[in-house]
Scaffold this motif. Sequence first.
Motif, PDB file in Angstrom:
ATOM      1  N   TRP A   1       0.817  -1.219   0.000  1.00  0.00           N
ATOM      2  CA  TRP A   1       0.000   0.000   0.000  1.00  0.00           C
ATOM      3  C   TRP A   1       0.847   1.264   0.000  1.00  0.00           C
ATOM      4  N   ALA A   2       2.052   1.216   0.542  1.00  0.00           N
ATOM      5  CA  ALA A   2       2.932   2.390   0.565  1.00  0.00           C
ATOM      6  C   ALA A   2       4.369   1.903   0.692  1.00  0.00           C
ATOM      7  N   PRO A   3       4.956   1.400  -0.402  1.00  0.00           N
ATOM      8  CA  PRO A   3       6.294   0.807  -0.316  1.00  0.00           C
ATOM      9  C   PRO A   3       7.353   1.729   0.264  1.00  0.00           C
ATOM     10  N   ALA A   4       7.233   3.040   0.038  1.00  0.00           N
ATOM     11  CA  ALA A   4       8.241   3.979   0.527  1.00  0.00           C
ATOM     12  C   ALA A   4       8.003   4.410   1.965  1.00  0.00           C
ATOM     13  N   GLY A   5       6.899   3.955   2.571  1.00  0.00           N
ATOM     14  CA  GLY A   5       6.598   4.340   3.952  1.00  0.00           C
ATOM     15  C   GLY A   5       7.163   3.389   4.979  1.00  0.00           C
ATOM     16  N   TRP A   6       7.554   2.189   4.538  1.00  0.00           N
ATOM     17  CA  TRP A   6       8.228   1.199   5.388  1.00  0.00           C
ATOM     18  C   TRP A   6       7.385   0.742   6.576  1.00  0.00           C
ATOM     19  N   GLU A   7       6.053   0.764   6.446  1.00  0.00           N
ATOM     20  CA  GLU A   7       5.227   0.260   7.541  1.00  0.00           C
ATOM     21  C   GLU A   7       5.251  -1.268   7.548  1.00  0.00           C
ATOM     22  N   TYR A   8       5.133  -1.831   8.749  1.00  0.00           N
ATOM     23  CA  TYR A   8       5.238  -3.280   8.917  1.00  0.00           C
ATOM     24  C   TYR A   8       3.897  -3.979   8.716  1.00  0.00           C
ATOM     25  N   ILE A   9       3.976  -5.209   8.265  1.00  0.00           N
ATOM     26  CA  ILE A   9       2.830  -6.107   8.273  1.00  0.00           C
ATOM     27  C   ILE A   9       2.983  -6.995   9.504  1.00  0.00           C
ATOM     28  N   THR A  10       2.304  -6.626  10.574  1.00  0.00           N
ATOM     29  CA  THR A  10       2.455  -7.338  11.847  1.00  0.00           C
ATOM     30  C   THR A  10       1.351  -8.368  12.081  1.00  0.00           C
ATOM     31  N   GLY A  11       0.303  -8.324  11.259  1.00  0.00           N
ATOM     32  CA  GLY A  11      -0.796  -9.256  11.455  1.00  0.00           C
ATOM     33  C   GLY A  11      -1.764  -9.215  10.296  1.00  0.00           C
ATOM     34  N   ARG A  12      -2.917  -9.842  10.513  1.00  0.00           N
ATOM     35  CA  ARG A  12      -3.893 -10.012   9.439  1.00  0.00           C
ATOM     36  C   ARG A  12      -4.413  -8.676   8.909  1.00  0.00           C
ATOM     37  N   MET A  13      -4.612  -7.705   9.792  1.00  0.00           N
ATOM     38  CA  MET A  13      -5.170  -6.428   9.357  1.00  0.00           C
ATOM     39  C   MET A  13      -4.266  -5.752   8.332  1.00  0.00           C
ATOM     40  N   GLU A  14      -2.952  -5.673   8.624  1.00  0.00           N
ATOM     41  CA  GLU A  14      -2.029  -5.038   7.690  1.00  0.00           C
ATOM     42  C   GLU A  14      -1.859  -5.874   6.420  1.00  0.00           C
TER      43      GLU A  14
ATOM     44  N   HIS B   1      10.967  -7.215   5.455  1.00  0.00           N
ATOM     45  CA  HIS B   1      10.755  -6.236   6.536  1.00  0.00           C
ATOM     46  C   HIS B   1      10.409  -6.896   7.866  1.00  0.00           C
ATOM     47  N   MET B   2       9.374  -7.721   7.899  1.00  0.00           N
ATOM     48  CA  MET B   2       9.080  -8.526   9.076  1.00  0.00           C
ATOM     49  C   MET B   2      10.056  -9.697   9.094  1.00  0.00           C
ATOM     50  N   HIS B   3      10.712  -9.902  10.202  1.00  0.00           N
ATOM     51  CA  HIS B   3      11.775 -10.906  10.254  1.00  0.00           C
ATOM     52  C   HIS B   3      11.268 -12.281  10.664  1.00  0.00           C
ATOM     53  N   GLU B   4       9.954 -12.474  10.673  1.00  0.00           N
ATOM     54  CA  GLU B   4       9.368 -13.760  11.028  1.00  0.00           C
ATOM     55  C   GLU B   4       8.619 -14.325   9.826  1.00  0.00           C
ATOM     56  N   PRO B   5       8.821 -15.603   9.498  1.00  0.00           N
ATOM     57  CA  PRO B   5       8.108 -16.187   8.351  1.00  0.00           C
ATOM     58  C   PRO B   5       6.611 -16.302   8.637  1.00  0.00           C
ATOM     59  N   ARG B   6       5.801 -15.812   7.699  1.00  0.00           N
ATOM     60  CA  ARG B   6       4.340 -15.862   7.823  1.00  0.00           C
ATOM     61  C   ARG B   6       3.728 -16.014   6.440  1.00  0.00           C
ATOM     62  N   LEU B   7       2.493 -16.489   6.425  1.00  0.00           N
ATOM     63  CA  LEU B   7       1.738 -16.627   5.183  1.00  0.00           C
ATOM     64  C   LEU B   7       0.308 -16.157   5.429  1.00  0.00           C
ATOM     65  N   PHE B   8      -0.169 -15.259   4.578  1.00  0.00           N
ATOM     66  CA  PHE B   8      -1.527 -14.726   4.675  1.00  0.00           C
ATOM     67  C   PHE B   8      -2.257 -15.000   3.363  1.00  0.00           C
TER      68      PHE B   8
ATOM     69  N   ILE C   1       3.198 -13.468   1.092  1.00  0.00           N
ATOM     70  CA  ILE C   1       4.235 -14.396   1.562  1.00  0.00           C
ATOM     71  C   ILE C   1       5.380 -13.595   2.164  1.00  0.00           C
ATOM     72  N   ILE C   2       5.672 -13.862   3.426  1.00  0.00           N
ATOM     73  CA  ILE C   2       6.809 -13.237   4.113  1.00  0.00           C
ATOM     74  C   ILE C   2       7.802 -14.348   4.442  1.00  0.00           C
ATOM     75  N   PRO C   3       8.940 -14.422   3.732  1.00  0.00           N
ATOM     76  CA  PRO C   3       9.861 -15.542   3.921  1.00  0.00           C
ATOM     77  C   PRO C   3      10.550 -15.569   5.278  1.00  0.00           C
ATOM     78  N   GLY C   4      10.635 -14.410   5.963  1.00  0.00           N
ATOM     79  CA  GLY C   4      11.470 -14.307   7.153  1.00  0.00           C
ATOM     80  C   GLY C   4      12.868 -13.856   6.774  1.00  0.00           C
ATOM     81  N   SER C   5      13.649 -13.483   7.742  1.00  0.00           N
ATOM     82  CA  SER C   5      14.958 -12.887   7.481  1.00  0.00           C
ATOM     83  C   SER C   5      16.057 -13.927   7.314  1.00  0.00           C
ATOM     84  N   ALA C   6      16.861 -13.744   6.274  1.00  0.00           N
ATOM     85  CA  ALA C   6      18.045 -14.587   6.120  1.00  0.00           C
ATOM     86  C   ALA C   6      19.125 -14.196   7.125  1.00  0.00           C
ATOM     87  N   GLY C   7      19.302 -12.888   7.324  1.00  0.00           N
ATOM     88  CA  GLY C   7      20.438 -12.421   8.113  1.00  0.00           C
ATOM     89  C   GLY C   7      20.182 -12.151   9.571  1.00  0.00           C
ATOM     90  N   GLN C   8      18.897 -12.044   9.973  1.00  0.00           N
ATOM     91  CA  GLN C   8      18.607 -11.786  11.379  1.00  0.00           C
ATOM     92  C   GLN C   8      17.188 -12.242  11.729  1.00  0.00           C
TER      93      GLN C   8
END
Length: 247
Positions: free
Chosen positions: A121-134, A151-158, A187-194
């Motif tokens: 919705w706003a790639p340059a705003g860097w807001e997180y997808i922390t749950g279903r609403m986002e 961006h979110m460092h935890e693997p999730r699938l919505f 699809i949020i793969p999770g972080s490779a580096g952290q």
Amino acid sequence: MKTAVITDLHANREAVESVLEHARAQGPHSWMLLGDFVGYGADPGWVVDTVREMVRNGAFAVQGNHDLAVVLGASPQMRPEPRFVIDWTRAQLTPAQIDFLASLPLTVQRGDQLFVHANAWAPAGWEYITGRMEAVRSLHATRSRYTFCGHMHEPRLFHLSGAGKAGDFVPTPGVPIPVPPHRQWLIIPGSAGQPRDGNPAACYAMFDDEAATITYHRVPYDHQAAGAKILAANLPQRLALRLEDGQ
């Protein structure tokens, strides 16, 4: 066609080397790198050069917020720790490496697939997808059937059905998950580096658009060596400790 999706490498050479080796063994046809190549870790130059070479060979890469912060330089309004890390990282990079980070797009569209670091919705705003609403907000912002975010460092699938019903779950590593195109998927793969889900193993995902499956992977790596490099570089100790417990 299999696509390896890797994000949030965060200057962690040990993790990136292990992930690339594991992914290559899966036989991907293409590579998507979702940003935050620098920040936190002690090997920004090596990671940027690796990504740059992959792009030269046909991979796609998008810009993350840490990449942009290093391009722009630290702001006086920043807290001391991130300001120090940004200044340190810039000092490790050549002008050509910084130019490469500056040249990266915010999004890549490939057919019905959208690749972006933070959200749609706003790639340059860097807001997180922390749950279903986002996640639903992000899916509503695109007609793409598949959206891939870092961006979110935890693997999730919505997912979102045509009737507007949303769902999410935490994937099991190594198990292919059907992602049929009659739904929208984020699809949020999770972080490779952290990684930050309590598991120090590096994350990435493999998308198979012909089989309509996504497989999340966890790859152990020498996080103690990566942490030791952080300490040797006089970067904040907290950044090394986070690699130990995946937090």
